[in-house]
Design an enzyme around this catalytic site. Structure first.
Site, short mmCIF file in Angstrom:
data_model
loop_
_atom_site.label_atom_id
_atom_site.label_comp_id
_atom_site.label_asym_id
_atom_site.label_seq_id
_atom_site.Cartn_x
_atom_site.Cartn_y
_atom_site.Cartn_z
CG HIS A 17 -1.89 -1.20 1.36
ND1 HIS A 17 -2.12 -1.76 2.57
CD2 HIS A 17 -2.15 -1.97 0.44
CE1 HIS A 17 -2.75 -2.83 2.31
NE2 HIS A 17 -2.79 -3.13 1.00
CG ASP A 116 -4.00 2.43 1.44
OD1 ASP A 116 -4.60 2.13 2.34
OD2 ASP A 116 -2.84 2.20 1.11
#
Ligand code: UDP
Length: 467
Positions: A17, A116
């Site tokens: 991520h 995210d």
């Protein structure tokens, strides 16, 4: 003079991520003259690596970062699955995220917060400061579509998804998706992970926009469906591929010398991402399979066991004599290697990968054909797309009965098929070459990802008036 627009970015823990978020921040600052702050929650085991990435950022160009204090996790919470720990980390970090946004809102032209997967918890905090929240989805448009549809599926379906009699048809997707290939955290609908993902994906529609790490030539149909808002989704911005552009130096790199000495396209690179390792029994099968194939390999070896918080050395888990027998032909690195650099190297001719989305994109931008070995998360779904739709991977299947391992004979065969000249390799390489060219084109002037990025930039610039 008016300050440049400022974007705050909140990656959830995990290198998969963190890396695309850093790359997105770099694009904003280096190509569009925005300033950015990465708000970095406690990264857990990857702390040293993340710090190395952060210290290498071009701060003089307006990129800064803030490390959040580690949240209090009790012993029970430490043992929870990664995605659950990740979500707890973000939600416990909300007070410090609020403090950071408060100071950024006062000191900069803050025009957006980008989060995210699990950062959706921070949407409300952003709105407290009148800052529109966006999501950077670090996987495929296909996964995004499935997640957007999950609340409806959940209401409609009563069995486990793997028992669904019919596959699910994602709008715009050329292949059907079977329930058994859905992401791992949604496989057990009675688990905490499932509830957590379900609550989380319900928030996706609250984002002002979703930035996707994919591009038209990979997933044109699904991207079109998302653009047409078939899931009542917010506007989408496919800006991919966002992949590592430069690399932190590692102190000594004998592997590079070794790679330089190998023939062109002869080395199989083996790496299972940043988190997972194989079981002891599976490591043995893999080692025997590679040895039997007689091919050259560079293996990032992650042992499955810890002792006093340190991983137990690879030699404990490899078959006796393996290292000696493969000497010169193989190179083993522990835990971590500069993957993007290795995939770019001319000696690398194949990639055995767990199909994490960043790994798949890094392979595509370098035109390296793959062997799929999905382990968890949404990797099976990625492998299905890479194998059935794009046809750029070979996928050795695990034994259906008995031990559930991928056996040494299957491994040796698949490695030979990928690495030896032959019809199979030829066709995969041709398709890979086309995708590599497409990946370069979409981020060039007038490319579709460049255009998506420009749309987003212009939207963000409107928030601060003319600059
Ligand atoms: N990575 C790396 N070296 C390693 C393992 C991973 O540089 O030894 C990088 C890899 O290049 C990718 C990221 O870490 O950018 C992993 O992301 P991915 O989505 O592929 O998998 P995850 O680790 O999230 O499962």
């Amino acid at each position: 003079m008016e300050q440049s627009p400022h974007i705050a970015l909140l990656p959830s823990p995990g290198m998969g991520h963190f890396i695309p978020m850093v790359e997105f921040a770099k694009r904003l600052t280096l190509q569009h003259n925005f300033s950015t702050t990465l708000i970095v929650p406690d990264p857990g085991p990857n702390v040293k690596l993340q710090k190395a990435f952060l210290e290498a950022l071009p701060k003089e160009r307006g990129m800064s970062y803030i490390l959040l204090p580690p949240p209090n996790l009790n012993a029970f919470e430490f043992d929870l699955k990664f995605e659950v720990r990740m979500a707890i980390t973000i939600s416990r970090s909300l007070p410090s995220i609020r403090d950071v946004l408060n100071s950024l809102a006062a000191a900069t032209n803050l025009v957006a917060l980008v989060v995210d997967f699990f950062g959706t918890h921070a949407f409300d905090v952003a709105r407290e400061f009148d800052v529109p929240p966006y999501m950077l989805f670090p996987s495929t448009s296909m996964s995004l579509s499935l997640f957007l549809h999950l609340p409806e599926l959940d209401a409609k379906v009563s069995c486990q998804y793997k028992d669904l009699p019919e596959p699910f048809h994602i709008p715009g997707c050329r292949i059907p998706l079977h329930g058994k290939d859905f992401p791992e955290p949604v496989q057990d609908r009675n688990s905490i992970s499932y509830q957590l993902v379900l609550n989380n994906v319900k928030m996706y529609r609250m984002a002002e926009g979703i930035i996707v790490n994919s591009f038209e030539e990979l997933e044109g149909g699904v991207i079109k469906a998302l653009r047409d808002k078939v899931f009542q989704n917010p506007p989408v911005y496919p800006v991919g591929p966002l992949v590592q552009t430069d690399h932190i130096s590692i102190s000594s790199s004998p592997f590079e010398k070794w790679l330089d000495d190998q023939p062109l396209g002869s080395v199989l690179f083996i790496c299972f991402g940043s988190l997972k390792s194989l079981s002891h029994a599976q490591l043995h099968e893999l080692a025997f399979g590679i040895e039997t194939s007689q091919k050259r390999f560079l293996w990032v070896f992650r042992s499955p066991k810890y002792s006093n918080d340190e991983r137990v050395s690879s030699s404990t888990f490899l078959p006796e004599g393996f290292v000696e027998r493969t000497k010169g032909r193989g190179f083993i690195m522990s835990d971590w290697a500069p993957q993007a650099r290795i995939l770019r190297h001319g000696s690398t001719g194949g990639f055995l990968t767990h199909c994490g989305w960043n790994s798949a994109l890094e392979s595509i931008v370098n035109g390296v054909p793959m062997i799929a070995w999905p382990l968890g998360a949404e990797q099976r779904m990625n492998a299905v797309m890479l194998s059935e739709d794009l046809k750029i991977v070979l996928w050795p299947k695990a034994n259906e009965d008995g031990d559930g391992l991928v056996g040494r004979v299957a491994i040796a065969n698949v490695v030979k098929n990928l690495m030896e000249e032959g019809e199979e390799r030829k066709q995969i390489c041709e398709r890979m070459r086309d995708l590599k060219d497409a990946a370069a084109k979409v981020v060039s002037r007038e490319g579709s990802s460049t255009n998506s990025m420009l749309k987003l930039i212009s939207k963000w610039k409107q928030n601060v008036g003319d600059l």
